[in-house]
Design a protein around this motif. Structure first.
Motif, PDB file in Angstrom:
ATOM      1  N   LEU A  85       0.822  -1.207   0.000  1.00  7.49           N
ATOM      2  CA  LEU A  85       0.000   0.000   0.000  1.00  7.49           C
ATOM      3  C   LEU A  85       0.860   1.264   0.000  1.00  7.49           C
ATOM      4  O   LEU A  85       0.518   2.258  -0.659  1.00  7.49           O
ATOM      5  CB  LEU A  85      -0.923  -0.014   1.218  1.00  7.49           C
ATOM      6  N   TYR A  86       1.965   1.255   0.727  1.00 10.37           N
ATOM      7  CA  TYR A  86       2.854   2.417   0.733  1.00 10.37           C
ATOM      8  C   TYR A  86       3.469   2.643  -0.654  1.00 10.37           C
ATOM      9  O   TYR A  86       3.514   3.781  -1.154  1.00 10.37           O
ATOM     10  CB  TYR A  86       3.960   2.229   1.768  1.00 10.37           C
ATOM     11  N   ALA A  87       3.950   1.561  -1.291  1.00 10.18           N
ATOM     12  CA  ALA A  87       4.537   1.695  -2.633  1.00 10.18           C
ATOM     13  C   ALA A  87       3.490   2.168  -3.640  1.00 10.18           C
ATOM     14  O   ALA A  87       3.773   2.992  -4.517  1.00 10.18           O
ATOM     15  CB  ALA A  87       5.137   0.363  -3.070  1.00 10.18           C
ATOM     16  N   HIS A  88       2.255   1.645  -3.493  1.00  7.26           N
ATOM     17  CA  HIS A  88       1.188   2.085  -4.400  1.00  7.26           C
ATOM     18  C   HIS A  88       0.891   3.573  -4.212  1.00  7.26           C
ATOM     19  O   HIS A  88       0.673   4.299  -5.197  1.00  7.26           O
ATOM     20  CB  HIS A  88      -0.071   1.258  -4.137  1.00  7.26           C
ATOM     21  N   ASN A  89       0.855   4.035  -2.987  1.00  2.00           N
ATOM     22  CA  ASN A  89       0.584   5.444  -2.720  1.00  2.00           C
ATOM     23  C   ASN A  89       1.664   6.347  -3.320  1.00  2.00           C
ATOM     24  O   ASN A  89       1.372   7.384  -3.922  1.00  2.00           O
ATOM     25  CB  ASN A  89       0.488   5.670  -1.221  1.00  2.00           C
ATOM     26  N   GLN A  90       2.934   5.954  -3.183  1.00  3.25           N
ATOM     27  CA  GLN A  90       4.025   6.751  -3.744  1.00  3.25           C
ATOM     28  C   GLN A  90       4.018   6.734  -5.269  1.00  3.25           C
ATOM     29  O   GLN A  90       4.260   7.751  -5.920  1.00  3.25           O
ATOM     30  CB  GLN A  90       5.377   6.229  -3.226  1.00  3.25           C
ATOM     31  N   GLY A  91       3.726   5.581  -5.861  1.00  8.32           N
ATOM     32  CA  GLY A  91       3.634   5.515  -7.318  1.00  8.32           C
ATOM     33  C   GLY A  91       2.493   6.343  -7.859  1.00  8.32           C
ATOM     34  O   GLY A  91       2.624   7.012  -8.885  1.00  8.32           O
ATOM     35  N   ASP A  92       1.347   6.315  -7.149  1.00  9.42           N
ATOM     36  CA  ASP A  92       0.199   7.122  -7.557  1.00  9.42           C
ATOM     37  C   ASP A  92       0.518   8.613  -7.462  1.00  9.42           C
ATOM     38  O   ASP A  92       0.148   9.400  -8.350  1.00  9.42           O
ATOM     39  CB  ASP A  92      -1.000   6.776  -6.672  1.00  9.42           C
ATOM     40  N   LYS A  93       1.211   9.017  -6.411  1.00 10.88           N
ATOM     41  CA  LYS A  93       1.580  10.417  -6.246  1.00 10.88           C
ATOM     42  C   LYS A  93       2.550  10.860  -7.341  1.00 10.88           C
ATOM     43  O   LYS A  93       2.427  11.959  -7.902  1.00 10.88           O
ATOM     44  CB  LYS A  93       2.210  10.635  -4.878  1.00 10.88           C
ATOM     45  N   LEU A  94       3.522  10.006  -7.680  1.00 11.44           N
ATOM     46  CA  LEU A  94       4.468  10.344  -8.739  1.00 11.44           C
ATOM     47  C   LEU A  94       3.769  10.461 -10.083  1.00 11.44           C
ATOM     48  O   LEU A  94       4.056  11.361 -10.885  1.00 11.44           O
ATOM     49  CB  LEU A  94       5.567   9.284  -8.806  1.00 11.44           C
ATOM     50  N   GLY A  95       2.814   9.562 -10.353  1.00 15.05           N
ATOM     51  CA  GLY A  95       2.078   9.628 -11.610  1.00 15.05           C
ATOM     52  C   GLY A  95       1.232  10.873 -11.734  1.00 15.05           C
ATOM     53  O   GLY A  95       1.001  11.374 -12.836  1.00 15.05           O
ATOM     54  N   ALA A  96       0.760  11.416 -10.588  1.00 17.40           N
ATOM     55  CA  ALA A  96      -0.049  12.631 -10.626  1.00 17.40           C
ATOM     56  C   ALA A  96       0.793  13.877 -10.804  1.00 17.40           C
ATOM     57  O   ALA A  96       0.358  14.855 -11.431  1.00 17.40           O
ATOM     58  CB  ALA A  96      -0.869  12.741  -9.338  1.00 17.40           C
ATOM     59  N   GLU A  97       2.027  13.886 -10.278  1.00 19.27           N
ATOM     60  CA  GLU A  97       2.864  15.086 -10.315  1.00 19.27           C
ATOM     61  C   GLU A  97       3.737  15.169 -11.555  1.00 19.27           C
ATOM     62  O   GLU A  97       4.117  16.263 -11.974  1.00 19.27           O
ATOM     63  CB  GLU A  97       3.763  15.134  -9.066  1.00 19.27           C
ATOM     64  N   LEU A  98       4.086  14.042 -12.161  1.00 27.75           N
ATOM     65  CA  LEU A  98       4.981  14.055 -13.322  1.00 27.75           C
ATOM     66  C   LEU A  98       4.256  14.632 -14.532  1.00 27.75           C
ATOM     67  O   LEU A  98       3.125  14.244 -14.823  1.00 27.75           O
ATOM     68  CB  LEU A  98       5.466  12.641 -13.631  1.00 27.75           C
TER      69      LEU A  98
END
Length: 419
Positions: A85-98
């Protein structure tokens, strides 16, 4: 085993089997958010992580009856789920900001840092200074020490509202003009520091002699302000000869004021001290930098380019007289005056990545006067304007255009393509 030992073993097993599920969950979270803009549901992440962890645990021989019935399994599952869940949250955040649309053009549109901009009235300007050593350009002779020192100690004021790529082009053009460089490449960073790679001037005099003409030096009375490029008439005893000034030099109170960039002439006052044939001779000396642009006036020496048939008459005259011819009014200023008189405005706009062209406004009211492209036509750099291209030609992101028309349609059109 005691409970603390079971907890430690559970943490170990969770970390051992949770790395791969966490990597997969983070990657999927990033890809789904980046390409679709949708967040991957947490329940799906949980199911996916448990599936991968169970397969991995079976392959590692961790699924045994004694392990399945011990508290360590519960601890390991919790660790796997938290990592996923932590890795998914960080990947989702990166996909939104990039940024979703990243191009070389947008990367080149970097601008200056705000703290290096100087406000002059309502306009901003920046002083660009070189950083590091002035490097020699590969394939050219090395720079002379005087020219290298002149470039290293120079500073240039440029508009601050331009992207760095345009500032680099403008500084390159200025260096070519000021120092007559054969070639130059400039890189400017956000702090207005320029890295300069330059090639020294070559063929100082001969390259300025038009094809089919010759350069002749004469001793005469030089008008104050005479500069290279002026159109003159040399009057002899029986005729007048038209020519173009290539260089001029006067001596006032023993101090030499040069308006050339380093041609070699004799010091004995011979009116025909040097003669160069257009396209056939090279200057003997390489200029280190371009001095003042005009003479101080008085008795001196002038090198003019004349037709070959006039060379003999010019060499034979003993007391030539120099008359400067008028070039008339600048046609560029006349054109802008006529545009303003008609109630039109001229705007310079850079096309944005999301620019939309209103065909009706552009076809009836707004005229594209010139385009400078930033694509493959100019090797990725904006060199050279295409004049009168017509509005039917497609405008691409990064192009610069001059448009003219009534104020309201022109402003609307400029705002549309600049987005």
């Amino acid at each position: 085993m005691t409970l603390p030992v079971e907890v430690l073993l559970g943490l170990y097993l969770g970390l051992l089997t949770g790395i791969v599920p966490a990597f997969v969950a983070g990657s999927l979270g990033f890809l789904v958010r980046y390409f679709t803009g949708v967040t991957l549901p947490g329940f799906g992440v949980v199911v996916l992580a448990l599936s991968i962890a169970s397969v991995q645990g079976g392959l590692l021989g961790l699924v045994e009856p004694d392990i399945a019935q011990s508290p360590r399994l519960l601890v390991a599952v919790l660790v796997v789920l938290m990592l996923a869940l932590y890795a998914h949250n960080q990947g989702d955040k990166l996909g939104a900001e990039l940024p979703r649309r990243l191009s070389l053009t947008s990367i080149r549109q970097r601008t200056l840092s705000a703290d290096v901009v100087e406000l002059v009235g309502t306009m901003g300007q920046v002083t660009v200074r070189p950083t590091g050593e002035i490097r020699d350009m590969e394939g050219y002779p090395p720079l002379s020490p005087d020219l290298r020192q002149s470039l290293k100690g120079g500073s240039w004021k440029l508009p601050a509202d331009l992207p760095l790529s345009e500032l680099e082009v403008r500084l390159e053009e200025r260096l070519r003009t000021d120092h007559d460089l054969a070639d130059v490449d400039v890189t400017i960073d956000e702090r207005a520091r320029a890295t300069i790679v330059a090639a020294p001037p070559s063929g100082g005099l001969s390259k300025r002699v038009p094809e089919g003409q010759r350069a002749v030096s004469i001793a005469t009375l030089v008008p104050t302000g005479l500069a290279r490029g002026d159109d003159v008439t040399v009057r002899t005893a029986d005729r007048s000869i038209a020519g173009t000034v290539l260089s001029a030099r006067t001596e006032i109170d023993g101090a030499r004021a040069e308006a050339t960039d380093g041609e070699t002439t004799d010091e004995d006052g011979d009116p025909t001290a040097s003669l160069a044939d257009g396209g056939e001779a090279e200057a003997d000396s390489t200029p280190s930098a371009k001095p003042s642009t005009a003479t101080a006036g008085g008795v001196g020496r002038v090198t003019v380019a004349v037709a070959r048939r006039d060379v003999k008459a010019l060499l034979e005259t003993e007391t030539p007289r120099l008359v400067v011819r008028s070039r008339g009014t600048s046609r560029e200023f006349e054109a802008f005056t006529l545009i303003k008189r008609a109630g039109y405005v001229v705007r310079r706009v850079t096309v944005g990545s999301a620019g939309v062209i209103d065909d009706r406004a552009s076809a009836t009211d707004v005229t594209v006067l010139a385009i400078r492209r930033a694509g493959s036509e100019t090797g990725g750099r904006r060199h050279g304007w295409v004049f009168g291209p017509g509005i039917e030609r497609r405008l691409d992101a990064g192009d610069e255009v001059f448009v003219a028309g009534p104020e309201t349609p022109t402003e609307t059109f400029a705002e549309a393509i600049a987005r």
